[in-house]
Scaffold this motif. Structure first.
Motif, short mmCIF file in Angstrom:
data_model
loop_
_atom_site.label_atom_id
_atom_site.label_comp_id
_atom_site.label_asym_id
_atom_site.label_seq_id
_atom_site.Cartn_x
_atom_site.Cartn_y
_atom_site.Cartn_z
N PHE A 90 0.78 -1.42 0.10
CA PHE A 90 0.03 0.12 -0.08
C PHE A 90 0.74 1.40 0.16
O PHE A 90 0.68 2.17 -0.54
CB PHE A 90 -0.88 -0.05 1.16
N GLU A 91 2.03 1.28 0.70
CA GLU A 91 2.67 2.38 0.86
C GLU A 91 3.57 2.64 -0.45
O GLU A 91 3.58 3.70 -0.77
CB GLU A 91 3.60 2.28 2.21
N ASP A 92 4.10 1.55 -1.01
CA ASP A 92 4.79 1.61 -2.28
C ASP A 92 3.77 2.24 -3.37
O ASP A 92 4.25 2.99 -4.24
CB ASP A 92 5.40 0.25 -2.68
N PHE A 93 2.59 1.83 -3.46
CA PHE A 93 1.81 2.32 -4.37
C PHE A 93 1.37 3.73 -4.44
O PHE A 93 1.25 4.45 -5.21
CB PHE A 93 0.26 1.46 -4.25
N CYS B 70 10.81 -5.42 2.08
CA CYS B 70 10.11 -5.81 0.88
C CYS B 70 9.35 -4.38 0.61
O CYS B 70 8.24 -4.43 -0.04
CB CYS B 70 9.05 -6.79 1.01
N THR B 71 10.13 -3.16 0.42
CA THR B 71 9.38 -1.97 -0.01
C THR B 71 10.54 -1.38 -0.76
O THR B 71 11.66 -1.57 -0.65
CB THR B 71 9.19 -1.22 1.45
N LEU B 72 9.80 -0.17 -1.33
CA LEU B 72 10.86 0.73 -2.07
C LEU B 72 11.86 1.39 -0.99
O LEU B 72 12.80 1.94 -1.83
CB LEU B 72 10.31 1.80 -2.97
N HIS B 73 11.79 1.46 -0.04
CA HIS B 73 12.73 2.24 0.83
C HIS B 73 13.37 1.21 1.90
O HIS B 73 14.03 1.39 2.78
CB HIS B 73 11.95 3.13 1.90
N PHE C 277 -4.92 7.29 -3.46
CA PHE C 277 -6.00 6.62 -2.92
C PHE C 277 -7.49 6.95 -3.41
O PHE C 277 -8.37 6.32 -3.02
CB PHE C 277 -5.95 6.37 -1.32
N ASP C 278 -7.46 8.31 -4.14
CA ASP C 278 -8.66 8.67 -4.89
C ASP C 278 -9.14 7.60 -5.83
O ASP C 278 -10.40 7.84 -6.23
CB ASP C 278 -8.63 10.25 -5.38
N ARG C 279 -8.11 7.07 -6.35
CA ARG C 279 -8.45 6.12 -7.38
C ARG C 279 -8.60 4.48 -6.96
O ARG C 279 -8.61 3.60 -8.02
CB ARG C 279 -7.36 6.22 -8.71
N ILE D 100 -9.59 -2.84 -1.07
CA ILE D 100 -8.31 -3.47 -0.48
C ILE D 100 -8.46 -4.60 0.01
O ILE D 100 -9.40 -4.74 0.42
CB ILE D 100 -7.53 -2.36 0.24
N ASN D 101 -7.44 -5.52 0.48
CA ASN D 101 -7.30 -6.55 1.59
C ASN D 101 -6.99 -5.68 2.78
O ASN D 101 -5.74 -5.45 3.03
CB ASN D 101 -6.10 -7.28 0.91
N LYS D 102 -8.00 -5.40 3.61
CA LYS D 102 -7.87 -4.44 4.55
C LYS D 102 -7.08 -5.06 5.65
O LYS D 102 -6.16 -4.60 6.52
CB LYS D 102 -9.08 -4.15 5.38
N ALA D 103 -7.02 -6.45 6.03
CA ALA D 103 -6.32 -7.03 7.07
C ALA D 103 -4.93 -7.12 6.73
O ALA D 103 -4.04 -6.84 7.84
CB ALA D 103 -6.54 -8.33 7.08
N ALA D 104 -4.41 -7.05 5.36
CA ALA D 104 -3.01 -7.12 5.35
C ALA D 104 -2.21 -5.56 5.66
O ALA D 104 -1.02 -5.54 5.65
CB ALA D 104 -2.75 -7.26 3.73
N TRP D 105 -3.35 -4.75 5.54
CA TRP D 105 -2.80 -3.28 6.18
C TRP D 105 -3.32 -2.85 7.52
O TRP D 105 -2.36 -2.80 8.46
CB TRP D 105 -3.41 -2.22 5.21
N HIS D 106 -4.44 -2.98 7.66
CA HIS D 106 -4.81 -2.69 9.20
C HIS D 106 -4.37 -3.52 10.21
O HIS D 106 -3.95 -3.17 11.36
CB HIS D 106 -6.32 -2.80 9.11
N ASP D 107 -4.40 -5.11 9.99
CA ASP D 107 -3.93 -5.67 10.97
C ASP D 107 -2.51 -6.11 11.08
O ASP D 107 -1.86 -6.10 12.07
CB ASP D 107 -4.66 -7.30 10.91
N TRP D 108 -1.75 -6.17 10.03
CA TRP D 108 -0.50 -6.48 10.06
C TRP D 108 0.47 -5.11 10.22
O TRP D 108 1.69 -5.50 10.70
CB TRP D 108 0.00 -7.17 8.54
#
Length: 370
Positions: free
Chosen positions: A50-53, A319-322, A62-64, A68-76
């Motif tokens: 999500f952050e890389d996107f 596993c991110t761009l940073h 995120f206007d577009r 989402i797969n909410k658990a992969a962001w909200h929970d993890w």
């Protein structure tokens, strides 16, 4: 044959033709699959990264997004979710199409959102199997991304694919070039450290989710933190003794006597005694969680513990761009002399300041208390 169309109409058609040609775009995903889109995506369903996107797509990304797969962001990555929900509140209202890991993925939900494209990680794409075929048969192209493989090539391919989908090609190429340059610098420092036949530092990496009372999973060579340790010049004791990700036995870890230990931590929902890392996390608390591992049976004999070389590092930083900031931290923890002039925390902070709407405030990489 002479044209019978009026000159003005011919000129008008000529002006329209480039626009029509540009409407359809072909995107090559990380698996080398070419997918046709009817223009830059305006309605996206997003499975991960999500952050890389956001970094790649830029302001208004995120206007577009419609699901989402909410658990992969909200929970993890809960602390990250909370930080972004403050500045991009619409993510709270995004439709949740579920996760494959718990068999909750809803094909019907995705189709009902009428997206132009589904951007999914390779793990989700493979887990979906024939469901992915049904999704594409419904007219929703899938663009597959993969930052988890932890290779420069797949980082670059994934970045450029997202950039193409979102009409952010120039930004994506800039980010990819910056990543390549950062890793090349890291490799040069590691080569200098190992010049003359020096043995790579022995490293144990263990997810810090379960706490010290239970050995959590480690990472094999070529997967997530295992791949990052290899890039940073370490000898991963998990190596090829596990597949992808699994716990190592206590006896094996003691026998291998790692010189440096890393605990990837996060702010998991309901994670008990986990190594807490991320936004708004106190660094002192993170160190306390790391120190607790020294009380494990036999760990007082390990070189890493005796020399205070246990570290916590943000799991969301892999596993991110940073993740080149995390790579710098790994390299500096193993080979401090060659990375003496490198400040991984500053690298991380500057990246957020340059590309993201939130500040990197919290605990993201830290060593144990001596």
């Amino acid at each position: 044959m002479k044209s019978i169309l009026p000159v003005a109409l011919i000129a008008a058609l000529g002006a329209i033709a480039p626009t029509l040609a540009e409407a359809e775009i072909t995107v090559t995903d990380v698996l080398g699959r070419e997918r046709m889109l009817e223009g830059r995506a305006q309605r996206v369903v997003l499975g991960f990264y999500f952050e890389d996107f956001l970094v790649i797509s830029g302001e208004g990304a995120f206007d577009r997004v419609v699901g989402i797969n909410k658990a992969a962001w909200h929970d993890w990555r809960n602390s990250q979710w909370n930080a972004y929900s403050e500045v991009i509140p619409q993510i709270e209202a995004l439709a949740d199409f579920g996760r494959t890991r718990s068999n909750a993925f809803s094909l019907e939900k995705v189709i009902s959102l009428n997206p132009d494209v589904a951007i999914l990680p390779v793990s989700t794409f493979k887990a979906l199997g024939e469901v992915a075929d049904r999704l594409e048969a419904a007219g929703i192209p899938i663009v597959v991304t993969d930052f988890n493989a932890q290779t420069v090539e797949k980082h670059v391919a994934s970045t450029r694919a997202i950039g193409a989908v979102m009409g952010a090609d120039a930004r994506a190429h800039q980010l990819a070039d910056e990543y390549i340059a950062a890793v090349e610098d890291l490799r040069a420092r590691v080569a200098k450290a190992l010049d003359g036949g020096r043995e790579p530092v022995r490293v144990h990496v263990e997810l810090g989710k379960k706490g010290p009372q239970e050995y959590d999973r480690s990472f094999a060579d070529g997967y997530m933190w295992g791949g990052m340790i290899a890039l940073a010049g370490g000898h991963n004791i998990a190596g090829d003794v596990i597949e992808r990700s699994a716990p190592l036995s206590p006896e094996y870890v003691l026998d291998q006597n790692p010189e440096v230990i890393f605990f990837p931590g996060s702010y998991w929902v309901d994670a008990g005694d986990s190594v807490i890392m991320g936004f708004d996390v106190d660094e002192g608390q993170a160190r306390e969680r790391v120190n607790a591992y020294s009380e494990r049976l036999g760990w007082n004999t390990l070189d890493a513990v005796r020399n205070a070389r246990m570290h916590a590092i943000n799991h969301g930083g892999a596993c991110t761009l940073h993740d080149y900031a995390a790579l710098q931290y790994l390299g500096k923890a193993m080979y401090p002399e060659e990375f003496e002039d490198v400040d991984p925390t500053e690298t991380h902070r500057a990246y957020y300041e340059r590309y993201l709407p939130i500040a990197a405030e919290g605990a993201f990489m830290t060593g144990q208390s001596e």
